[in-house]
Enzyme design. Structure first.
Site, mmCIF file in Angstrom:
data_model
loop_
_atom_site.group_PDB
_atom_site.id
_atom_site.type_symbol
_atom_site.label_atom_id
_atom_site.label_comp_id
_atom_site.label_asym_id
_atom_site.label_seq_id
_atom_site.Cartn_x
_atom_site.Cartn_y
_atom_site.Cartn_z
ATOM 1 N N GLY A 129 31.182 38.460 35.925
ATOM 2 C CA GLY A 129 30.357 38.604 37.126
ATOM 3 C C GLY A 129 28.967 38.031 36.942
ATOM 4 N N TYR A 178 46.438 48.994 34.868
ATOM 5 C CA TYR A 178 45.534 47.901 35.216
ATOM 6 C C TYR A 178 46.310 46.734 35.829
ATOM 7 C CZ TYR A 178 42.407 43.901 34.503
ATOM 8 O OH TYR A 178 41.644 42.769 34.687
#
Length: 244
Positions: free
Chosen positions: A20, A151
């Site tokens: 990010g 996940y």
């Protein structure tokens, strides 16, 4: 300011560190004004300081809807629109079958699925015509890692959401795609598999794991007008890990 994103307004969630942060830095370098969202204030402040005046940080946990409301209130007040949205915030709690807890499911799906849904949905009123939405996926949708089945399931759900959202592109006037990194040298990967992340190099045909800047380069393409006819795709940036 010049660059392939010159004049664009971008929002990147999960921008404290890793992929990010690399995306936010690359977007700013390409001329975008970038709003960074992250759960932890101190690393968020450090990320904004590193990027400079093109960056604005807003502390937000995407699994908390009021935090998303606060994020988009800041974007609305300071920029008035969103041209690029990167729903990158993610969570992985390693647990194997037989030991999976309800808390792990809630944490993983709360961030990766619910958080992604509301990150996109709450941004809709601010999206400009032709906006690009990039959702971070994972090679785990095709090649699940050990003890990461929850996940992987959450990222498979995200992939299917993007397929459905792509059908709204004509009505909503946006594009939406998945960006699926392979093993990448980030704090998040170290938290999931342990500090020796380079042990995963043997799984990658290129013989190494990825760098965050390599994922950011692909995100920049999907954010830019160069990908104007790309919609509903899953772009793997994985060194071939899930392809062969």
């Amino acid at each position: 300011m010049t660059g392939v994103l010159a004049g664009k307004v971008a929002v990147v969630t999960g921008a404290n560190s890793g992929i990010g942060l690399a995306i936010a830095k690359r977007f700013a370098a390409e001329g975008a004004r970038v709003f960074l969202a992250g759960r932890r204030q101190e690393p968020l402040d450090a990320a904004v300081a590193e990027i400079g005046p093109a960056a604005t940080g807003v502390r937000a946990d995407v699994s908390v809807q009021t935090d998303l409301d606060d994020l988009y209130s800041v974007v609305r007040a300071e920029a008035g629109r969103i041209d690029v949205l990167v729903a990158n915030a993610g969570s992985a709690v390693p647990e194997r079958l037989g030991e999976i807890t309800e808390e792990a499911i809630d944490a993983t799906f709360g961030t990766n699925v619910k958080g992604t849904i509301f990150t996109v949905q709450k941004a809709l009123p601010l999206l400009s015509d032709g906006a690009s939405i990039v959702v971070t996926g994972s090679t785990s949708t095709l090649r699940p890692g050990p003890n990461l089945e929850v996940y992987g399931a959450s990222k498979a759900a995200v992939r299917n959401l993007v397929r459905s959202w792509a059908l709204s592109a004509r009505e909503r006037k946006f594009r939406v795609n998945v960006l699926s990194p392979g093993p990448t040298e980030t704090p998040g990967l170290a938290g999931a598999v342990g500090p020796d992340v380079h042990q995963l190099s043997s799984q990658v045909p290129l013989g190494r794991i990825g760098r965050p800047d390599e994922i950011a380069a692909a995100a920049t393409f999907l954010a830019s007008d160069a990908s104007s006819f790309v919609n509903g795709a899953d772009w793997f940036v994985d060194g071939g890990q899930a392809q062969v």
